[in-house]
Design a protein around this motif. Structure first.
Motif, mmCIF file in Angstrom:
data_model
loop_
_atom_site.group_PDB
_atom_site.id
_atom_site.type_symbol
_atom_site.label_atom_id
_atom_site.label_comp_id
_atom_site.label_asym_id
_atom_site.label_seq_id
_atom_site.Cartn_x
_atom_site.Cartn_y
_atom_site.Cartn_z
ATOM 1 N N LEU A 113 21.376 41.095 52.435
ATOM 2 C CA LEU A 113 22.354 40.127 52.952
ATOM 3 C C LEU A 113 22.857 39.248 51.794
ATOM 4 N N PRO A 114 23.872 39.721 51.061
ATOM 5 C CA PRO A 114 24.370 38.925 49.922
ATOM 6 C C PRO A 114 25.194 37.728 50.390
ATOM 7 N N LEU A 115 25.413 36.782 49.488
ATOM 8 C CA LEU A 115 26.152 35.568 49.834
ATOM 9 C C LEU A 115 27.581 35.873 50.262
ATOM 10 N N SER A 116 28.242 36.797 49.538
ATOM 11 C CA SER A 116 29.639 37.085 49.874
ATOM 12 C C SER A 116 29.995 38.510 49.481
ATOM 13 N N THR A 117 31.064 39.042 50.099
ATOM 14 C CA THR A 117 31.430 40.449 49.888
ATOM 15 C C THR A 117 32.948 40.635 49.901
ATOM 16 N N GLY A 118 33.373 41.782 49.371
ATOM 17 C CA GLY A 118 34.747 42.258 49.570
ATOM 18 C C GLY A 118 35.859 41.437 48.943
ATOM 19 N N GLY A 119 35.789 41.141 47.646
ATOM 20 C CA GLY A 119 36.860 40.369 47.008
ATOM 21 C C GLY A 119 37.647 41.185 45.996
ATOM 22 N N TRP A 120 38.427 40.512 45.182
ATOM 23 C CA TRP A 120 39.166 41.175 44.111
ATOM 24 C C TRP A 120 39.550 40.190 43.014
ATOM 25 N N VAL A 121 39.803 40.766 41.846
ATOM 26 C CA VAL A 121 40.272 40.002 40.691
ATOM 27 C C VAL A 121 41.456 40.767 40.126
ATOM 28 N N GLU A 122 42.541 40.061 39.816
ATOM 29 C CA GLU A 122 43.701 40.761 39.264
ATOM 30 C C GLU A 122 43.667 40.724 37.741
ATOM 31 N N ILE A 123 43.869 41.890 37.145
ATOM 32 C CA ILE A 123 43.941 41.947 35.679
ATOM 33 C C ILE A 123 45.307 42.466 35.268
ATOM 34 N N GLU A 124 45.637 42.276 33.980
ATOM 35 C CA GLU A 124 46.890 42.811 33.465
ATOM 36 C C GLU A 124 46.593 43.477 32.134
ATOM 37 N N VAL A 125 46.909 44.769 32.018
ATOM 38 C CA VAL A 125 46.717 45.493 30.764
ATOM 39 C C VAL A 125 48.034 46.174 30.417
ATOM 40 N N GLU A 126 48.522 45.902 29.220
ATOM 41 C CA GLU A 126 49.806 46.442 28.752
ATOM 42 C C GLU A 126 50.922 46.254 29.789
ATOM 43 N N GLY A 127 51.002 45.044 30.313
ATOM 44 C CA GLY A 127 52.068 44.723 31.241
ATOM 45 C C GLY A 127 51.877 45.228 32.665
ATOM 46 N N LYS A 129 49.860 45.226 36.164
ATOM 47 C CA LYS A 129 48.895 44.457 36.944
ATOM 48 C C LYS A 129 48.071 45.389 37.805
ATOM 49 N N LYS A 130 46.809 45.029 37.996
ATOM 50 C CA LYS A 130 45.931 45.892 38.799
ATOM 51 C C LYS A 130 44.852 45.032 39.438
ATOM 52 N N ARG A 131 44.543 45.310 40.690
ATOM 53 C CA ARG A 131 43.472 44.588 41.362
ATOM 54 C C ARG A 131 42.161 45.352 41.253
ATOM 55 N N ILE A 132 41.118 44.658 40.801
ATOM 56 C CA ILE A 132 39.793 45.263 40.700
ATOM 57 C C ILE A 132 38.952 44.727 41.863
ATOM 58 N N GLY A 133 38.433 45.641 42.659
ATOM 59 C CA GLY A 133 37.663 45.237 43.827
ATOM 60 C C GLY A 133 36.300 44.656 43.455
ATOM 61 N N ILE A 134 35.874 43.659 44.227
ATOM 62 C CA ILE A 134 34.523 43.101 44.052
ATOM 63 C C ILE A 134 33.699 43.528 45.256
ATOM 64 N N THR A 135 32.587 44.185 45.010
ATOM 65 C CA THR A 135 31.727 44.638 46.092
ATOM 66 C C THR A 135 30.973 43.463 46.705
ATOM 67 N N GLU A 175 33.628 47.011 42.158
ATOM 68 C CA GLU A 175 33.830 48.391 42.605
ATOM 69 C C GLU A 175 34.065 49.249 41.355
ATOM 70 N N PRO A 176 33.866 50.566 41.450
ATOM 71 C CA PRO A 176 34.129 51.411 40.270
ATOM 72 C C PRO A 176 35.631 51.620 40.089
ATOM 73 N N ASP A 177 36.372 50.532 39.872
ATOM 74 C CA ASP A 177 37.839 50.564 39.830
ATOM 75 C C ASP A 177 38.401 50.545 38.415
ATOM 76 N N LEU A 178 37.541 50.303 37.429
ATOM 77 C CA LEU A 178 38.035 50.202 36.053
ATOM 78 C C LEU A 178 38.098 51.587 35.430
ATOM 79 N N ARG A 179 39.132 51.839 34.614
ATOM 80 C CA ARG A 179 39.338 53.189 34.066
ATOM 81 C C ARG A 179 39.273 53.271 32.547
ATOM 82 N N THR A 180 39.374 52.126 31.870
ATOM 83 C CA THR A 180 39.349 52.158 30.404
ATOM 84 C C THR A 180 38.550 50.956 29.876
ATOM 85 N N PRO A 181 38.070 51.052 28.635
ATOM 86 C CA PRO A 181 37.418 49.883 28.032
ATOM 87 C C PRO A 181 38.345 48.669 28.027
ATOM 88 N N ALA A 182 39.641 48.880 27.829
ATOM 89 C CA ALA A 182 40.586 47.751 27.818
ATOM 90 C C ALA A 182 40.628 47.062 29.181
#
Ligand code: ADP
Ligand code: ZN
Ligand code: MG
Length: 495
Positions: A113-127, A129-135, A175-182
């Motif tokens: 039972l974690p404190l919170s679930t299901g969020g996101w953080v927006e990042i920008e790489v080379e112009g 934008k992409k949302r990365i899910g938070i489990t 979430e496993p949403d990231l695709r590159t080291p950048a």
């Protein structure tokens, strides 16, 4: 699969391009509280070893934990800042394992039972934008520190410092949403920025207040299923994260290309060797025997309390950036630089409030001021130039009292001496010459001394006009108002 086969044969860029990496990060961040998670001991970094301890954080029998309300509030604030849903009910569990610097024999952490679930953080790489899910985001307490001395000599000692035992942490699992080291770099940067803005953590990486484990797998581009992942532990700097990911992606592709399979295992980034090395495989993975901590009640949070925390939230980085664009009309680049930290953004706004033109302030702060701070090894928090003093200088430039070129000289001296712009302009005689008659006197002398060029100009050679303007500027050490010089020279030459 043998260990050596797990090491990376070098892979060509063409082969690399056929694969895609999949990355998920687990980020630990120390909460900025004065006292520990379950006792009143100080969390201050750098205290004498074992001075910040008590029966609770030393795990002495019979000692009872009392949850820290501030830690809970900061974890809730972090949850809302990354768009997670705070659960009405969460629970601390015991994660059992033996480690010399874990005297309780278990870590207290939220599990099922974690404190919170299901969020996101927006990042920008080379112009882009992409949302990365938070489990999930959960709270836990930290272990102590072991210090080994004298290795590999015969006189070896290991010391244990329990000061860090019980210091409050949050863990944020993506979430496993990231695709590159950048993308991973941008994600960690954004998370750090959000945690600093909300004053959840100081995110001091040298002191271990922000640490990251990276889960990495690779698959052929277009493949539907994820590959087997390896987890790389203890990445305590942005540089190590990038290097470790680059190495690990290439290693896994090399293993697959040579006909091997990836072992699900935990690896460590070796700074000295510049590679990831196996630590333990999943076969030997710990069974932590999690169970609800019987000494701690479940954490219940009402909707009213969540709204209260939401109302206390400061403006977040994305919102501030958007506001800077619309309110001040500055460039996206400048707005990005100025909102990188809350203290820099505050400095900019204080300068504008003190009367500086917004675009000028944005430009001077993001170029001149940041460069000088960087050269001096200083932070905006201990900037020798107050926003009001900078505003005074920028107003003088705007009103034409000094030229922009002189402004840079004045700025440098203000930074070094702490004197006001007015004082430096007076003592250095840098005031811009706007007195038309003074400029005219100089221009007439120059015209009189150069009859050949005057004749050329009158004969149709417009190019020599620049010569006269240049001579007047030189004579006035660049302090004459360029517009007036142009007007006066034109008038005299066409008389
Ligand atoms: P585990 O059970 O090993 O702890 P989880 O499913 O809980 O694994 O995921 C832990 C972290 O690993 C998360 O950040 C998640 O996004 C990431 N992750 C999960 N599967 C993969 C994968 N195949 N490749 C890369 N990262 C992954
Ligand atoms: Zn204590
Ligand atoms: Mg897991």
């Amino acid at each position: 699969m043998s260990r050596t086969a797990q090491e990376a044969p070098r892979v060509t860029p063409e082969v690399m391009a056929r694969y895609e990496a999949v990355i998920g990060l687990e980020v630990h961040s120390q909460l900025q509280t004065l006292t520990k998670t379950f006792c009143g001991c100080s969390t201050k970094f750098g205290a004498a070893p074992n001075s910040n301890t008590c029966p609770v954080c030393l795990g002495l029998p019979g000692a009872l934990p009392v949850p820290n309300a501030k830690a809970l509030e900061l974890a809730q604030r972090a949850s809302l800042a990354i768009h997670c849903t705070i659960q009405g009910r969460s629970r601390f569990a015991r994660k059992n394992y033996f480690y010399p610097d874990l005297p309780k024999g278990y870590q207290i952490s939220m599990y099922e039972l974690p404190l919170s679930t299901g969020g996101w953080v927006e990042i920008e790489v080379e112009g882009e934008k992409k949302r990365i899910g938070i489990t999930r985001l959960h709270m836990e307490d930290d272990a102590g520190k072991s210090l080994h001395e004298g290795f590999p000599d015969s006189d070896r000692w290991s010391y244990i410092d329990f000061n860090r035992c019980g210091v409050p942490l949050i863990e944020i699992v993506s979430e496993p949403d990231l695709r590159t080291p950048a993308e991973a770099y941008a994600y960690l940067t954004k998370l750090k920025q959000i945690l600093e803005y909300t004053e959840v953590s100081d995110c001091n990486m040298e002191e271990g207040s922000l640490r990251c484990d990276a889960n990495v797998s690779v698959r052929l581009r277009g493949a539907a299923k994820f590959g087997t992942k390896a987890e790389v532990k203890n990445l305590n700097s942005f540089r190590y994260l990038s290097h470790a990911l680059e190495y690990e992606i290439e290693r896994q592709i090399g293993v697959l290309e040579s006909g091997g399979t990836i072992t699900q295992e935990t690896r460590l980034w070796s700074v000295a060797a510049g590679r990831t090395e196996p630590m333990r495989s999943k076969e030997f993975a710990h069974d932590y025997r999690y169970f609800p901590d019987p000494d701690l009640l479940p954490v219940s949070v009402s909707q009213a309390r969540i709204e209260e925390v939401r109302r206390s939230m400061p403006e977040l980085p994305d919102a501030k950036l958007a506001r800077f664009l619309s309110e001040y009309g500055i460039t996206t680049y400048d707005a990005g630089v100025l909102t990188a930290t809350r203290s820099l953004a505050d400095y900019f706004e204080a300068t504008v409030r003190a009367g500086a033109p917004a675009k000028g302030a944005a430009n001077w702060i993001s170029v001149e001021l940041l460069r000088r701070l960087n050269d001096a090894g200083r932070d905006i928090a201990n900037c020798p130039l107050a926003p009001g003093a900078l505003a005074e200088l920028l107003r003088k430039i705007e009103k034409g009292e000094i030229t922009a070129a002189s402004g840079k000289k004045v700025f440098a001296q203000m930074f070094e001496t702490g004197k006001s712009a007015a004082a430096i302009i007076a003592s250095e005689g840098l005031a811009q010459i706007t007195d038309t008659s003074a400029i005219e006197r100089i221009a007439r002398e120059i015209v009189a001394k150069n009859p050949d060029n005057v004749a050329k100009y009158r004969g149709g050679n417009e190019g020599v006009f620049k010569f006269f303007v240049g001579q007047v500027m030189r004579e006035t050490r660049g302090q004459a108002n360029p517009q007036i010089v142009n007007e006066v020279v034109k008038r005299i030459l066409t008389e």
